[in-house]
Design an enzyme around this catalytic site. Structure first.
Site, PDB file in Angstrom:
ATOM      1  N   ASP A  76      -4.773   3.085  -2.063  1.00  0.00           N
ATOM      2  CA  ASP A  76      -3.854   3.562  -3.304  1.00  0.00           C
ATOM      3  C   ASP A  76      -3.797   2.919  -4.380  1.00  0.00           C
ATOM      4  O   ASP A  76      -3.650   1.793  -4.145  1.00  0.00           O
ATOM      5  CB  ASP A  76      -2.547   4.084  -2.498  1.00  0.00           C
ATOM      6  CG  ASP A  76      -1.667   4.812  -3.612  1.00  0.00           C
ATOM      7  OD1 ASP A  76      -2.094   5.970  -3.966  1.00  0.00           O
ATOM      8  OD2 ASP A  76      -0.472   4.310  -3.887  1.00  0.00           O
TER       9      ASP A  76
ATOM     10  N   GLU B 265      -8.991   4.639  -4.646  1.00  0.00           N
ATOM     11  CA  GLU B 265      -8.493   5.332  -5.449  1.00  0.00           C
ATOM     12  C   GLU B 265      -8.519   4.424  -6.855  1.00  0.00           C
ATOM     13  O   GLU B 265      -7.451   3.655  -7.122  1.00  0.00           O
ATOM     14  CB  GLU B 265      -7.219   5.972  -5.220  1.00  0.00           C
ATOM     15  CG  GLU B 265      -6.810   7.060  -6.184  1.00  0.00           C
ATOM     16  CD  GLU B 265      -5.152   6.941  -6.568  1.00  0.00           C
ATOM     17  OE1 GLU B 265      -4.737   7.985  -7.255  1.00  0.00           O
ATOM     18  OE2 GLU B 265      -4.471   5.967  -6.208  1.00  0.00           O
TER      19      GLU B 265
HETATM   20  C1  NOJ Z   1      -1.722   7.666  -5.949  1.00  0.00           C
HETATM   21  C2  NOJ Z   1      -1.219   8.823  -5.311  1.00  0.00           C
HETATM   22  O1  NOJ Z   1      -2.280   9.685  -5.259  1.00  0.00           O
HETATM   23  C3  NOJ Z   1       0.095   9.459  -5.876  1.00  0.00           C
HETATM   24  O2  NOJ Z   1       0.301  10.659  -5.300  1.00  0.00           O
HETATM   25  C4  NOJ Z   1       1.194   8.330  -5.866  1.00  0.00           C
HETATM   26  O3  NOJ Z   1       2.277   8.989  -6.527  1.00  0.00           O
HETATM   27  C5  NOJ Z   1       0.863   7.041  -6.502  1.00  0.00           C
HETATM   28  N1  NOJ Z   1      -0.527   6.632  -6.171  1.00  0.00           N
HETATM   29  C6  NOJ Z   1       1.695   5.933  -6.344  1.00  0.00           C
HETATM   30  O4  NOJ Z   1       1.650   5.607  -4.882  1.00  0.00           O
END
Ligand code: NOJ
Length: 556
Positions: A201, A248
């Site tokens: 993430d 991500e």
């Molecule tokens: C990316 C995630 O996809 C999202 O849903 C989240 O709010 C943020 N990172 C913070 O963890």
């Protein structure tokens, strides 16, 4: 080239336990419910599940605010249930990826509680503090409009702390070696429980160096510690050779390469947000050239690296990499109302209502399966679920899975649910649900399962080399893949009008095309060209060359 890179020929399905299936009737989805639906996923044909965060959490950001990395939130079951689920998944050959959310913790995490209490606590330096908010606000909030700024004052600590996301998500200081050790422990814990890797993430922010003095002095740009990514990768591979990191990182093409490293020291896979945005641009306008350019611009991965492609996910459809003019066209097509938009840059809708027309939904999915990478599906999109715009921000696309035309969509027996099911309009659970689509041979669900099977049979798409073939139409994307001397070609027409294309493949066997979706072959004309017609929003998949079964029949 290594052939057994499983992540290059898999289909990933993302789900959040919370909204997937509630077995104990408390209104929140759980592992028991997911286990009851594992055969649904197995028969859909997916072979990797990415589980959204399910660890104990105050749940103020859909679980992306973790307060204990080593457990299961009691709303979803126990660690014992997790292991039972892993066993069922593996019995069916399904791999499991977890979200690794280590850019920040919940403010309820014991580490943060200790950190704010006492400046001399070893945990204090696990977070990022400043006595005064930094003079220049280079650090923008990730959720403009919903969160102002990235520094909040903590009364208890008597200092400001840094949070890239919501104020209840203080950023961890990954410059601190103890934090890195703890993150390794978290990874090691779940690897030991047999997960096959992690969706990392908010990776760019995890790698950002947030050294306090630099922030407080407002000096330059924060350094990005790619050496920390190497460290994570080393550890992962040492513990488990076939585990992967799926990052991500919504960054511009010229920033992407260091995330992939040389193939053995960076990410295995990375979401291609850039192509995602141009794919929606193509869907909105019918023009494929910008999508082709995006595919070419992101042709930067080493041979072991892989793109993960997706249509929609649990967040907003971000359009931040498009020019303003391009953005406006996509907004006009898919997010015309202000309430459909989020953070000034995205659309908080599901795929089916955005595209509307079944032909266009099929086009989009066929294209997803044909993009040269690994497809990632978002739960509920396989039946064409809609969004609930009454819910705030990204919650609109996180409503309970619609299993049946039964109270609470067959998701739960509880009166009150974690989030309401969609009850009205064309996307209500009465119209859109698994049970009725299962019985209907023409349903989106059955079409999707057939396409997943086709994608699973065409692993040259994920494994092979690819190039764009001239189609002669500005609305048709023709891709040719080559793997071990065999060729496959896909055609996608983004226009609402039928299109004629002329294709000259110039590869061995290229004068014969065998259509994989409808019966029929195409023979090239005397000049070596195939003249093909695509329906409005039509798509075709062709194996190149005379198929082996025909050659064998002729020989017999
Ligand atoms: C990316 C995630 O996809 C999202 O849903 C989240 O709010 C943020 N990172 C913070 O963890």
């Amino acid at each position: 080239m290594i052939h057994d890179l499983w992540y290059k020929h898999t289909v990933i399905y993302n789900l959040d336990l919370e909204t997937f299936m509630d077995a104990n009737g408390d209104g929140v989805g759980d592992f028991e419910g997911l286990m009851r639906r594992i055969d649904y996923l197995y028969s859909l044909g997916i072979d990797t599940i990415w589980l959204s965060p399910f660890q104990p959490s105050p749940n103020r950001d859909n679980g992306y605010d973790i307060k204990d990395y080593y457990g299961v939130d009691p709303r979803h079951g126990s660690l014992g249930d997790f292991v039972e689920f892993m066993n069922l998944a593996h019995n069916r050959g399904i791999k499991v990826l977890l979200d690794l959310v280590v850019n920040h913790t919940s403010d309820q995490h014991r580490w943060f509680q200790e950190a704010r209490k006492d400046k001399s606590s070893p945990y204090h330096d696990w977070y990022v503090w400043a006595d005064e908010p930094p003079p220049d606000l280079r650090f923008e909030s990730v959720f403009p409009g919903a969160v102002d700024g990235t520094w909040s004052y903590d009364e208890k600590a008597g200092a400001y702390y840094f949070h890239r996301f919501y104020p209840f998500q203080p950023d961890l200081n990954t410059d601190n070696p103890d934090v890195r050790t703890e993150i390794r422990r978290i990874m090691g814990f779940w690897l030991q429980l047999d997960v096959q890797g992690f969706r990392v993430d908010a990776l760019p922010f995890v790698l950002e160096s947030l050294a306090q003095h630099e922030l407080a002095e407002g000096k330059g740009k924060p350094a990005v510690h790619f050496e920390y990514l190497r460290e994570m990768r080393d550890f992962l591979q040492w513990r488990r050779g076939d585990a992967i990191l799926l990052g991500e990182a919504n960054v511009a093409p010229d920033q992407m390469r260091p995330y992939a490293g040389n193939g053995s020291d960076g990410l295995h896979m990375m979401f291609n947000f850039y192509v995602n945005q141009y794919l929606f641009y193509a869907l909105a306008t019918g023009e494929v050239q910008p999508l082709i350019e995006a595919l070419e611009a992101t042709r930067i991965l080493p041979s072991c690296g892989q793109w993960a492609y997706f249509l929609r996910n649990h967040d907003e459809l971000s359009l931040d990499k498009l020019t303003q003019q391009e953005q406006e066209k996509v907004f006009a097509a898919f997010g015309p109302e202000a309430e459909m938009r989020a953070y000034g840059r995205g659309i908080r809708r599901r795929l089916a209502p955005m595209l509307g027309d079944r032909r266009r939904i099929e086009l989009a999915y066929s294209m997803l399966f044909a993009l040269p990478g690994t497809p990632v599906l978002y739960y509920g999109d396989e039946i064409g679920m809609g969004e609930d715009l009454r819910l705030p921000e990204r919650m609109a696309v996180r409503t309970p899975m619609q299993w049946a035309d039964e109270p609470q969509a067959g998701f739960s027996t509880a009166k009150k649910l974690v989030r309401p099911v969609i009850k009205t309009g064309p996307y209500s659970y009465r119209q859109v649900n698994v049970a009725s689509q299962r019985r209907d041979p023409n349903s989106l669900l059955n079409w999707m399962a057939a396409m997943i099977r086709l994608r699973q049979e065409c692993s040259e798409i994920g494994l092979g080399a690819w190039r764009v073939v001239e189609s002669g139409s500005p609305c048709v994307l023709a891709l040719l893949y080559e793997w071990q001397g065999a060729y496959l070609m896909t055609l996608h027409n983004f226009s609402p009008q039928p299109q004629q294309v002329e294709i000259d493949l110039e590869v061995e066997g290229g004068d014969t095309l065998d259509n994989l979706l409808v019966s029929g072959q195409s023979q090239a004309d005397d000049s070596g060209k195939h003249c093909l017609t695509l329906d409005a929003y039509g798509y075709q998949w062709h194996r190149v060359g005379t198929p082996r079964y025909i050659l064998e029949r002729e020989r017999a």
